[in-house]
Scaffold this motif. Structure first.
Motif, PDB file in Angstrom:
ATOM      1  N   LYS A 290      -7.220  -1.359   2.769  1.00  0.00           N
ATOM      2  CA  LYS A 290      -6.126  -0.091   2.514  1.00  0.00           C
ATOM      3  C   LYS A 290      -5.767  -0.258   0.924  1.00  0.00           C
ATOM      4  N   CYS A 291      -5.212  -1.600   1.060  1.00  0.00           N
ATOM      5  CA  CYS A 291      -4.987  -1.776  -0.736  1.00  0.00           C
ATOM      6  C   CYS A 291      -6.353  -1.937  -1.798  1.00  0.00           C
TER       7      CYS A 291
ATOM      8  N   SER B 143       1.993   1.905  -3.380  1.00  0.00           N
ATOM      9  CA  SER B 143       1.379   2.371  -4.349  1.00  0.00           C
ATOM     10  C   SER B 143       0.693   3.831  -4.101  1.00  0.00           C
TER      11      SER B 143
ATOM     12  N   SER C 102      -6.498   1.706  -2.702  1.00  0.00           N
ATOM     13  CA  SER C 102      -5.264   1.841  -3.713  1.00  0.00           C
ATOM     14  C   SER C 102      -6.043   1.087  -5.621  1.00  0.00           C
TER      15      SER C 102
ATOM     16  N   TYR D  83       0.999  -1.235   0.100  1.00  0.00           N
ATOM     17  CA  TYR D  83      -0.621  -0.315   0.218  1.00  0.00           C
ATOM     18  C   TYR D  83       0.778   1.107  -0.298  1.00  0.00           C
TER      19      TYR D  83
END
Ligand SMILES: [Fe+2]
Ligand SMILES: [Fe+2]
Length: 340
Positions: free
Chosen positions: A105-106, A41, A109, A38
């Motif tokens: 969070k991933c 990213s 993203s 993350y």
């Protein structure tokens, strides 16, 4: 400073919050590797508006070529432009189910990245074929064929949407993520191939950047699956085999050609699709030949097979690519988990 108020007999416990619910708030980290992805990213974020668009000039192409490029991006948008909504919903789901913080969070993203990929479709089409994909009036047979094919394509896109909305709550993470993983494998394969095939500066940079994003998405999926796969049940394994076949049938539209078994298309669709893809190819977009596409797709599917078989998941038969496996016959829209 005022005195605290402490009730007699102690504080009253807040009521239990009914689940699923995004509350109570927490930021649990179990998988450091996801947290690191993350962070990466955020550092490599890019802006589609900053691609060298001045270098994309409609006058550099024939009308057929412009139509062909618009058509290819309209086909791509059937997949990439579903990304933001698909992953936004998955993000909400991850909050409601209290997945660890880096998972949420991933997903976020990926939603962010997919919005960029969609914007690439939007900007290219706006530049080369204003009104595209569908808000324009065809003026000859070739244009009518393109317009009609795109309409049928989006009809099929629309068929899986309700299914996905219920699937995202119904399926467990491993099922969902095997489908996501397959989509990301397909996407990274596609854009790597296109980046190597195009000479055009705008498309070259676009495909390289998208390809890098897709490889990161694949990494996210693999990391999540490594956590999830050890707990698989046999029922889930069977479901995953089915999902893999569904993914192949669905994604082949953009990676290769649509196989029988899901797509509702008129009998002339494929012949006209080939003509339009040839125009896109001739325009230098980087669309690989039928054989190169088949070979790339076969290699990607073989990689997926190697991954899932390690976890005791049977691979479905893909006779279209001469890959042996368990026969899975009928695919209905509920089986499709749209991804890219
Ligand atoms: Fe994408
Ligand atoms: Fe992706």
């Amino acid at each position: 400073m005022a005195d605290l108020t402490i009730p007699e007999g102690g504080f009253w416990p807040a009521p239990e919050i009914p689940q699923p619910n995004i509350y109570p708030m927490e930021w649990r980290v179990e998988t450091e590797k996801l947290a690191a992805i993350y962070e990466k990213s955020k550092r490599v974020v890019w802006n589609p508006a900053d691609l060298p668009w001045d270098g994309l000039n409609p006058d550099d192409f024939t009308r057929e070529q412009r139509l062909g490029i618009m058509y290819w991006f309209a086909v791509l948008a059937n997949f990439d432009a579903s990304g933001p909504a698909v992953f936004a919903r998955a993000t909400i789901q991850a909050f409601e189910k209290h997945e660890e913080d880096p998972v949420r969070k991933c997903f976020f993203s990926i939603t962010r990245d997919e919005m960029n990929h969609e914007e690439c479709c939007q900007r290219t089409i706006a530049k080369l074929w204003p009104g595209g994909p569908l808000d324009w009036t065809p003026s000859d047979d070739l244009e009518s064929a393109a317009h009609n094919n795109i309409g049928w394509l989006y009809h099929n896109g629309g068929r899986y949407w309700n299914g996905y909305n219920s699937a995202v709550g119904k399926y467990s993470l491993p099922v969902l993520f095997t489908s996501f993983m397959m989509g990301e494998m397909a996407a990274s394969t596609l854009f790597r191939g296109m980046a190597s095939g195009t000479q055009h500066p705008v498309f070259s940079e676009m495909f390289q950047r998208i390809g890098r994003d897709e490889s990161r998405h694949l990494q996210i999926c693999m990391t999540i699956l490594e956590n999830e796969w050890p707990g698989l049940t046999d029922d889930t394994r069977t479901l995953i085999t089915r999902q893999l076949r569904a993914g192949f049938v669905f994604l082949s539209m953009i990676l290769w050609e649509p196989p029988e078994g899901f797509w509702e298309l008129p009998p002339y669709f494929l012949a006209n699709h080939r003509v339009l893809m040839d125009h896109a190819r001739e325009a230098g977009l980087g669309v690989l030949s039928y054989e190169e596409q088949a070979e790339n797709w076969r290699v990607a599917m073989a990689r997926i097979r190697a991954i899932v078989e390690r976890w005791g998941i049977a691979f479905p038969a893909i006779p279209e690519l001469d890959l042996e496996g368990v026969p899975v016959d009928f695919i209905d829209p509920e089986d499709i988990i749209p991804v890219f």
